[in-house]
Design an enzyme around this catalytic site. Structure first.
Site, short mmCIF file in Angstrom:
data_model
loop_
_atom_site.label_atom_id
_atom_site.label_comp_id
_atom_site.label_asym_id
_atom_site.label_seq_id
_atom_site.Cartn_x
_atom_site.Cartn_y
_atom_site.Cartn_z
N THR A 131 0.84 -1.20 0.00
CA THR A 131 0.00 0.00 0.00
C THR A 131 0.87 1.25 0.00
O THR A 131 2.02 1.22 0.50
CB THR A 131 -0.90 0.00 1.25
OG1 THR A 131 -1.41 1.31 1.48
CG2 THR A 131 -0.16 -0.41 2.51
N ASP A 132 0.32 2.35 -0.51
CA ASP A 132 1.07 3.61 -0.45
C ASP A 132 1.26 4.09 0.99
O ASP A 132 2.11 4.94 1.25
CB ASP A 132 0.38 4.71 -1.29
CG ASP A 132 -1.04 5.03 -0.85
OD1 ASP A 132 -1.58 4.36 0.05
OD2 ASP A 132 -1.63 5.99 -1.43
N GLU A 133 0.47 3.52 1.92
CA GLU A 133 0.55 3.99 3.31
C GLU A 133 1.90 3.65 3.96
O GLU A 133 2.25 4.21 4.99
CB GLU A 133 -0.62 3.43 4.12
CG GLU A 133 -1.94 3.82 3.48
CD GLU A 133 -3.18 3.62 4.33
OE1 GLU A 133 -3.08 3.61 5.56
OE2 GLU A 133 -4.26 3.46 3.73
N TYR A 159 -1.44 -0.33 11.10
CA TYR A 159 -1.73 -1.00 9.83
C TYR A 159 -0.56 -0.82 8.86
O TYR A 159 -0.04 -1.79 8.30
CB TYR A 159 -3.02 -0.43 9.21
CG TYR A 159 -3.18 -0.75 7.74
CD1 TYR A 159 -3.38 -2.05 7.30
CD2 TYR A 159 -3.11 0.27 6.77
CE1 TYR A 159 -3.51 -2.35 5.94
CE2 TYR A 159 -3.25 -0.01 5.42
CZ TYR A 159 -3.44 -1.32 5.00
OH TYR A 159 -3.56 -1.61 3.67
N LYS A 163 2.00 -3.62 7.21
CA LYS A 163 2.11 -3.82 5.76
C LYS A 163 3.56 -3.60 5.30
O LYS A 163 4.06 -4.31 4.43
CB LYS A 163 1.18 -2.86 5.00
CG LYS A 163 -0.29 -3.20 5.10
CD LYS A 163 -0.67 -4.54 4.50
CE LYS A 163 -0.49 -4.59 3.00
NZ LYS A 163 -0.97 -5.89 2.45
P1 NAD Z 1 -10.39 -6.48 2.92
O1 NAD Z 1 -10.29 -6.25 4.39
O2 NAD Z 1 -11.65 -6.12 2.21
O3 NAD Z 1 -10.10 -8.02 2.60
C1 NAD Z 1 -9.11 -8.76 3.28
C2 NAD Z 1 -9.42 -10.24 3.07
O4 NAD Z 1 -8.35 -11.00 3.70
C3 NAD Z 1 -10.73 -10.70 3.72
O5 NAD Z 1 -11.46 -11.51 2.82
C4 NAD Z 1 -10.25 -11.52 4.93
O6 NAD Z 1 -11.16 -12.54 5.30
C5 NAD Z 1 -8.94 -12.06 4.43
N1 NAD Z 1 -8.02 -12.42 5.53
C6 NAD Z 1 -7.68 -11.66 6.59
N2 NAD Z 1 -6.84 -12.33 7.39
C7 NAD Z 1 -6.63 -13.55 6.81
C8 NAD Z 1 -5.85 -14.68 7.16
N3 NAD Z 1 -5.12 -14.70 8.28
N4 NAD Z 1 -5.85 -15.75 6.33
C9 NAD Z 1 -6.62 -15.74 5.20
N5 NAD Z 1 -7.38 -14.70 4.83
C10 NAD Z 1 -7.38 -13.61 5.63
O7 NAD Z 1 -9.14 -5.72 2.31
P2 NAD Z 1 -8.97 -5.03 0.87
O8 NAD Z 1 -9.33 -3.61 0.98
O9 NAD Z 1 -9.58 -5.88 -0.16
O10 NAD Z 1 -7.38 -5.09 0.72
C11 NAD Z 1 -6.74 -6.23 0.12
C12 NAD Z 1 -5.25 -6.01 0.13
O11 NAD Z 1 -4.93 -4.84 -0.62
C13 NAD Z 1 -4.66 -5.82 1.52
O12 NAD Z 1 -3.42 -6.47 1.57
C14 NAD Z 1 -4.48 -4.32 1.63
O13 NAD Z 1 -3.41 -3.99 2.50
C15 NAD Z 1 -4.14 -3.96 0.20
N6 NAD Z 1 -4.48 -2.59 -0.23
C16 NAD Z 1 -5.75 -2.12 -0.05
C17 NAD Z 1 -6.06 -0.84 -0.50
C18 NAD Z 1 -7.48 -0.30 -0.37
O14 NAD Z 1 -7.71 0.86 -0.72
N7 NAD Z 1 -8.45 -1.07 0.10
C19 NAD Z 1 -5.08 -0.05 -1.11
C20 NAD Z 1 -3.80 -0.59 -1.29
C21 NAD Z 1 -3.51 -1.86 -0.85
P1 TYD Z 2 -10.34 4.97 4.90
O1 TYD Z 2 -11.43 4.64 3.94
O2 TYD Z 2 -10.41 4.40 6.27
O3 TYD Z 2 -8.96 4.62 4.18
P2 TYD Z 2 -7.42 4.95 4.64
O4 TYD Z 2 -7.43 5.31 6.08
O5 TYD Z 2 -6.75 3.64 4.39
O6 TYD Z 2 -6.97 6.05 3.74
O7 TYD Z 2 -10.29 6.55 5.05
C1 TYD Z 2 -10.09 7.39 3.93
C2 TYD Z 2 -10.02 8.82 4.44
O8 TYD Z 2 -11.30 9.18 4.98
C3 TYD Z 2 -9.03 8.99 5.59
O9 TYD Z 2 -8.37 10.25 5.45
C4 TYD Z 2 -9.88 8.99 6.83
C5 TYD Z 2 -11.19 9.58 6.35
N1 TYD Z 2 -12.40 9.07 7.06
C6 TYD Z 2 -13.33 9.96 7.61
O10 TYD Z 2 -13.17 11.19 7.52
N2 TYD Z 2 -14.42 9.44 8.24
C7 TYD Z 2 -14.63 8.09 8.35
O11 TYD Z 2 -15.63 7.66 8.97
C8 TYD Z 2 -13.66 7.19 7.78
C9 TYD Z 2 -13.84 5.69 7.87
C10 TYD Z 2 -12.56 7.73 7.13
#
Ligand code: NAD
Ligand code: TYD
Length: 355
Positions: A131-133, A159, A163
């Site tokens: 992730t970019d985070e 988090y 990561k």
């Molecule tokens: P999500 O929380 O929606 O999905 C995570 C999945 O992983 C779930 O289905 C959960 O059941 C499964 N999981 C968790 N722990 C597990 C374990 N111990 N064994 C097997 N399965 C397990 O997350 P997401 O938003 O779909 O993110 C997916 C990936 O992409 C993550 O690695 C996250 O760090 C990365 N990512 C997400 C974003 C975003 O904007 N959502 C951006 C960049 C990177």
């Molecule tokens: P989020 O969807 O939790 O993603 P991330 O923290 O991984 O970027 O949040 C996106 C942005 O929105 C973040 O700056 C926090 C803000 N936010 C709110 O202002 N209110 C909320 O209830 C949530 C969940 C996030």
């Protein structure tokens, strides 16, 4: 050449979109989805596939469990690793599951791959979805400053720290053991099937229920939004054409402040500013994320094509409006019963045998 792909976390938001995307773009591949179904894993995200597709298999299992992973990795040609604890606010409340899954789970996968390769001499590509985070926070007053792959890692939430540990562990297995790994670092995704704790689905579904939307702090924090389909394209490009040992930034070139995002959602939903509640800021809230994705564009020919604003947001908002049953079952907890209905007879059986 990939014939059998193992996807971890395929029942989550990005994972389920990625499973469906691969099914459409690489119809001849076999897919195994290993997911332990935490609160964010939802089999209903893949309802259309589970019952009908004999090249797709779901395995309920934990990536921290070597016994589960060993047979799955032995038969796979490549792994795209998405399973994670993914929500920053939860990591502030309790960071332990984040270390368990994001660090130990990743290390367990890497070791299982190493053992499989030692046994049969067959290297398997491993794509770690980071992730970019991991880069930390950018200031608001320097718009040309973006994260590149050379930006030093500076994670600031539990988090992001977990990561970053998985990301660095992955690269360590390249340098130490010569394994075929690559890392992607993507910005905030939007699209269908996102768990309604993340800002976009939370705000849209609150408004549909007549509830206000909680905006953290001054609302000026900036995120760089990308459509999940563009992220899936990037993951496939890295899987097929990425260089071993390399990191690829992935972003939508789409920076929006949270207040801009919120006002756009309110407008799409036909609501006014009175639906915003300013709430206490998230501790350690990263100010701005912005991705320079020029490397993946130049080296792998990838470009975002679905992330244009405001169309990507409108399409996403429309999806949640059209799929009320999906998110109501998530918010009420009813989605937890689906697994029991589909796989109930086999609960308690060895996880890796559910094919
Ligand atoms: P999500 O929380 O929606 O999905 C995570 C999945 O992983 C779930 O289905 C959960 O059941 C499964 N999981 C968790 N722990 C597990 C374990 N111990 N064994 C097997 N399965 C397990 O997350 P997401 O938003 O779909 O993110 C997916 C990936 O992409 C993550 O690695 C996250 O760090 C990365 N990512 C997400 C974003 C975003 O904007 N959502 C951006 C960049 C990177
Ligand atoms: P989020 O969807 O939790 O993603 P991330 O923290 O991984 O970027 O949040 C996106 C942005 O929105 C973040 O700056 C926090 C803000 N936010 C709110 O202002 N209110 C909320 O209830 C949530 C969940 C996030």
């Amino acid at each position: 050449m990939t014939r059998h792909l193992l996807i971890t976390g395929g029942c989550g938001f990005i994972g389920s979109n990625f499973v469906r995307f691969i099914r459409q773009t690489r119809p001849d591949w076999r897919l195994t989805n290993v997911d332990v179904l935490t609160y964010s894993g939802n089999l209903e995200n893949l309802e259309d596939l589970t019952e009908s597709d004999d090249r797709y298999r779901f395995v309920k299992g934990d990536i921290c469990d070597r016994a589960v992973l060993h047979p799955l990795i032995t038969e796979a040609d490549a792994v795209v690793h998405l399973a994670a604890e993914s929500h920053v606010d939860r990591s502030i409340l309790d960071s332990r599951p984040f270390v368990q899954t994001n660090v130990l789970g990743t290390q367990t996968l890497l070791d299982a791959l190493r053992r499989a390769q030692a046994n049969d001499g067959r290297p398997r590509r491993f794509v770690y979805v980071s992730t970019d985070e991991v880069y930390g926070s950018l200031p608001l007053d320097d718009p040309d400053n973006k994260f590149t792959e050379q930006t030093p890692l500076d994670p600031r939430s539990p988090y992001a720290a977990s990561k970053a540990a998985g990301d660095q562990m992955t690269l360590a297995y390249f340098h130490t053991f010569g394994m075929d790994v690559a890392v992607t670092r993507c910005s905030n995704n939007l699209g269908p099937y996102q768990f309604p704790e993340k800002v976009i689905p939370l705000f849209v579904t609150n408004l549909m229920d007549g509830e206000k939307v909680p905006l953290y702090g001054d609302g000026k924090n900036v995120r760089d939004w990308i459509h999940v389909d563009d992220h899936c394209e990037a993951l496939l490009a890295v899987l097929e054409r990425g260089q071993a040992g390399e990191v690829y930034n992935v972003g939508g070139n789409n920076e929006r402040s949270n207040i801009e995002l919120t006002l756009a959602i309110l407008e799409l939903m036909g609501c006014g500013k009175e639906m915003i509640t300013y709430v206490k800021d998230r501790p350690g809230h990263d100010r701005r994320y912005a991705i320079d994705a020029s490397k993946i564009e130049a080296d792998l020919g990838w470009k975002p094509t679905r992330s244009a604003w405001p169309e990507a947001l409108r399409e996403t908002v429309d999806w949640y409006r059209a799929n009320r049953t999906w998110w109501e079952r998530v918010k009420s907890g009813a989605y937890r019963d689906y697994y029991k209905q589909q796989y109930g007879a086999r609960i308690g059986a060895a996880c890796a045998c559910e094919d």
